[in-house]
Design a protein around this motif. Structure first.
Motif, PDB file in Angstrom:
ATOM      1  N   PHE A  40       0.813  -1.223   0.000  1.00 37.62           N
ATOM      2  CA  PHE A  40       0.000   0.000   0.000  1.00 37.62           C
ATOM      3  C   PHE A  40       0.847   1.274   0.000  1.00 37.62           C
ATOM      4  O   PHE A  40       0.519   2.223  -0.719  1.00 37.62           O
ATOM      5  CB  PHE A  40      -0.977   0.020   1.187  1.00 37.62           C
ATOM      6  N   PRO A  41       1.936   1.349   0.781  1.00 36.81           N
ATOM      7  CA  PRO A  41       2.751   2.569   0.707  1.00 36.81           C
ATOM      8  C   PRO A  41       3.267   2.856  -0.701  1.00 36.81           C
ATOM      9  O   PRO A  41       3.308   4.013  -1.130  1.00 36.81           O
ATOM     10  CB  PRO A  41       3.904   2.277   1.678  1.00 36.81           C
ATOM     11  N   GLU A  42       3.643   1.804  -1.432  1.00 30.12           N
ATOM     12  CA  GLU A  42       4.117   1.991  -2.814  1.00 30.12           C
ATOM     13  C   GLU A  42       2.966   2.455  -3.712  1.00 30.12           C
ATOM     14  O   GLU A  42       3.143   3.314  -4.580  1.00 30.12           O
ATOM     15  CB  GLU A  42       4.696   0.687  -3.345  1.00 30.12           C
ATOM     16  N   TYR A  43       1.801   1.881  -3.494  1.00 26.59           N
ATOM     17  CA  TYR A  43       0.598   2.301  -4.232  1.00 26.59           C
ATOM     18  C   TYR A  43       0.286   3.770  -3.950  1.00 26.59           C
ATOM     19  O   TYR A  43      -0.059   4.536  -4.850  1.00 26.59           O
ATOM     20  CB  TYR A  43      -0.565   1.405  -3.807  1.00 26.59           C
ATOM     21  N   ALA A  44       0.450   4.189  -2.687  1.00 27.28           N
ATOM     22  CA  ALA A  44       0.173   5.565  -2.301  1.00 27.28           C
ATOM     23  C   ALA A  44       1.127   6.551  -2.965  1.00 27.28           C
ATOM     24  O   ALA A  44       0.774   7.718  -3.178  1.00 27.28           O
ATOM     25  CB  ALA A  44       0.248   5.708  -0.781  1.00 27.28           C
ATOM     26  N   GLU A  45       2.325   6.088  -3.304  1.00 28.18           N
ATOM     27  CA  GLU A  45       3.278   6.973  -3.976  1.00 28.18           C
ATOM     28  C   GLU A  45       2.882   7.213  -5.429  1.00 28.18           C
ATOM     29  O   GLU A  45       3.247   8.236  -6.007  1.00 28.18           O
ATOM     30  CB  GLU A  45       4.677   6.371  -3.902  1.00 28.18           C
ATOM     31  N   ARG A  46       2.126   6.272  -6.016  1.00 24.28           N
ATOM     32  CA  ARG A  46       1.765   6.377  -7.430  1.00 24.28           C
ATOM     33  C   ARG A  46       0.408   7.038  -7.666  1.00 24.28           C
ATOM     34  O   ARG A  46       0.194   7.663  -8.703  1.00 24.28           O
ATOM     35  CB  ARG A  46       1.736   4.980  -8.071  1.00 24.28           C
ATOM     36  N   PRO A  55      -2.935   9.426  -6.303  1.00 19.97           N
ATOM     37  CA  PRO A  55      -3.333  10.458  -5.337  1.00 19.97           C
ATOM     38  C   PRO A  55      -4.355   9.934  -4.342  1.00 19.97           C
ATOM     39  O   PRO A  55      -5.137   9.038  -4.647  1.00 19.97           O
ATOM     40  CB  PRO A  55      -3.928  11.564  -6.220  1.00 19.97           C
ATOM     41  N   MET A  56      -4.357  10.512  -3.144  1.00 15.04           N
ATOM     42  CA  MET A  56      -5.242  10.019  -2.100  1.00 15.04           C
ATOM     43  C   MET A  56      -6.708  10.316  -2.390  1.00 15.04           C
ATOM     44  O   MET A  56      -7.572   9.478  -2.160  1.00 15.04           O
ATOM     45  CB  MET A  56      -4.874  10.625  -0.743  1.00 15.04           C
ATOM     46  N   PHE A  57      -7.016  11.497  -2.912  1.00 15.05           N
ATOM     47  CA  PHE A  57      -8.413  11.913  -2.981  1.00 15.05           C
ATOM     48  C   PHE A  57      -8.821  12.395  -4.375  1.00 15.05           C
ATOM     49  O   PHE A  57      -9.592  11.743  -5.065  1.00 15.05           O
ATOM     50  CB  PHE A  57      -8.677  13.003  -1.941  1.00 15.05           C
ATOM     51  N   PHE A  58      -8.300  13.533  -4.791  1.00 16.77           N
ATOM     52  CA  PHE A  58      -8.694  14.093  -6.083  1.00 16.77           C
ATOM     53  C   PHE A  58      -8.064  13.284  -7.213  1.00 16.77           C
ATOM     54  O   PHE A  58      -6.848  13.112  -7.262  1.00 16.77           O
ATOM     55  CB  PHE A  58      -8.285  15.565  -6.182  1.00 16.77           C
ATOM     56  N   PRO A  59      -8.883  12.752  -8.127  1.00 21.62           N
ATOM     57  CA  PRO A  59      -8.358  11.835  -9.153  1.00 21.62           C
ATOM     58  C   PRO A  59      -7.565  12.537 -10.246  1.00 21.62           C
ATOM     59  O   PRO A  59      -7.760  13.720 -10.511  1.00 21.62           O
ATOM     60  CB  PRO A  59      -9.634  11.212  -9.739  1.00 21.62           C
ATOM     61  N   ARG A  60      -6.665  11.787 -10.831  1.00 23.62           N
ATOM     62  CA  ARG A  60      -5.950  12.208 -12.036  1.00 23.62           C
ATOM     63  C   ARG A  60      -5.682  10.943 -12.853  1.00 23.62           C
ATOM     64  O   ARG A  60      -5.693   9.826 -12.318  1.00 23.62           O
ATOM     65  CB  ARG A  60      -4.649  12.899 -11.697  1.00 23.62           C
ATOM     66  N   PRO A  61      -5.457  11.094 -14.169  1.00 23.97           N
ATOM     67  CA  PRO A  61      -5.189   9.910 -14.988  1.00 23.97           C
ATOM     68  C   PRO A  61      -3.972   9.142 -14.480  1.00 23.97           C
ATOM     69  O   PRO A  61      -3.013   9.753 -13.964  1.00 23.97           O
ATOM     70  CB  PRO A  61      -4.916  10.511 -16.382  1.00 23.97           C
ATOM     71  N   PRO A  62      -3.993   7.819 -14.587  1.00 25.49           N
ATOM     72  CA  PRO A  62      -2.856   7.006 -14.104  1.00 25.49           C
ATOM     73  C   PRO A  62      -1.585   7.363 -14.828  1.00 25.49           C
ATOM     74  O   PRO A  62      -1.580   7.681 -16.025  1.00 25.49           O
ATOM     75  CB  PRO A  62      -3.287   5.580 -14.419  1.00 25.49           C
ATOM     76  N   ARG A  63      -0.473   7.313 -14.106  1.00 28.57           N
ATOM     77  CA  ARG A  63       0.840   7.548 -14.694  1.00 28.57           C
ATOM     78  C   ARG A  63       1.451   6.217 -15.089  1.00 28.57           C
ATOM     79  O   ARG A  63       1.361   5.249 -14.353  1.00 28.57           O
ATOM     80  CB  ARG A  63       1.760   8.255 -13.687  1.00 28.57           C
ATOM     81  N   ARG A  64       2.060   6.190 -16.221  1.00 24.61           N
ATOM     82  CA  ARG A  64       2.730   4.959 -16.668  1.00 24.61           C
ATOM     83  C   ARG A  64       4.045   4.797 -15.895  1.00 24.61           C
ATOM     84  O   ARG A  64       4.723   5.727 -15.613  1.00 24.61           O
ATOM     85  CB  ARG A  64       3.021   5.031 -18.174  1.00 24.61           C
TER      86      ARG A  64
END
Length: 269
Positions: free
Chosen positions: A252-258, A260-269
């Motif tokens: 989960f910590p690694e997932y949290a680095e990739r 955002p916690m709340f406001f969405p944005r498109p996934p980063r490759r």
């Protein structure tokens, strides 16, 4: 004057809802029951103030019942969705979020602590956030652009919440050895809490219909209500509180680095 009466009726509805919730919490020894009351309580406020508007013959009937339908669709679905987790999960134990908030189980800390730390806090927040819906039930002359925009924003929020919950349910239904450690596909690749983000967006949509839709003065006077909802579910009983336990899970910590916690944005490759 009718606006003040509407706020008083809304407060009475909240007190009634939280009183019933307190009785149920004591019976089940689980403060998490309040999660059911969160969505259901807003429905109670919307219906009570809509009835008031009808009785005093103030406000636009179509708009107050539109708001009842919108709040009921959101709040009824939310209450139904969380009922299993609130009363059945964690092997009969308290939800870890509320155990940490209370400092123990309901029977250990007593109902006085539950009332102060959970019911009063959530009841106050519920009444404040619902204020635009309550007041709109007795106000005339809705502003059409805000009403239309509000319905659209509400739809976006409901989409994030419903789809996010379904994607998470599908993930949990898979055997543990056949699923990744962390759910990070679909909307969960855009935000770590699409359901909480959806909650907040729903209430910005309702504010557009009820608050800003009643004119600039009511709109500006009630803009703090959806803002409070956003801050409450992001920083108090929602995302941040949940992440205190989620951060202990592998991956989960690694997932949290990739993501955002709340406001969405498109996934980063």
């Amino acid at each position: 004057m009718h606006s003040v009466l509407a706020l008083a009726v809304a407060l009475a509805a909240v007190v009634l809802g939280m009183t019933v919730t307190a009785i149920r919490i004591r019976q089940l020894d689980k403060a998490a029951v309040v999660d059911i009351a969160w969505g259901a309580g807003f429905v109670l406020v919307a219906v009570a103030t809509a009835v008031l508007g009808t009785v005093v013959d103030e406000g636009e009937a179509w708009r107050r019942w539109l708001l009842v339908a919108m709040v009921a669709a959101w709040g009824g679905r939310l209450a139904w969705h969380v009922r299993g987790r609130a009363v059945g999960e964690h092997q009969g134990k308290e939800d870890p979020r509320y155990a940490e908030m209370l400092g123990g189980s309901v029977s250990e800390v007593g109902m006085g602590t539950v009332v102060r730390r959970v019911l009063v806090t959530q009841g106050t927040a519920q009444w404040f956030v619902a204020a635009p819906v309550a007041v709109a039930a007795v106000l005339d002359a809705p502003w059409w652009p805000a009403v239309v925009a509000g319905v659209l924003v509400y739809g976006v929020g409901l989409f994030f919440e419903v789809v996010g919950d379904r994607q998470l349910a599908a993930y949990k239904a898979r055997p543990r050895d056949q699923r990744p450690q962390v759910m990070e596909t679909g909307l969960w690749a855009w935000t770590r809490h699409p359901n909480y983000f959806g909650d907040a967006t729903v209430w910005w949509g309702l504010w557009l219909v009820a608050g800003l839709g009643s004119g600039w003065v009511p709109g500006l006077a009630t803009v703090l209500c959806p803002l409070a909802m956003t801050l409450f579910i992001r920083n108090v009983t929602g995302a941040k509180l949940l992440e205190k336990t989620m951060m202990k899970r592998p991956g989960f910590p690694e997932y949290a680095e990739r993501v955002p916690m709340f406001f969405p944005r498109p996934p980063r490759r």
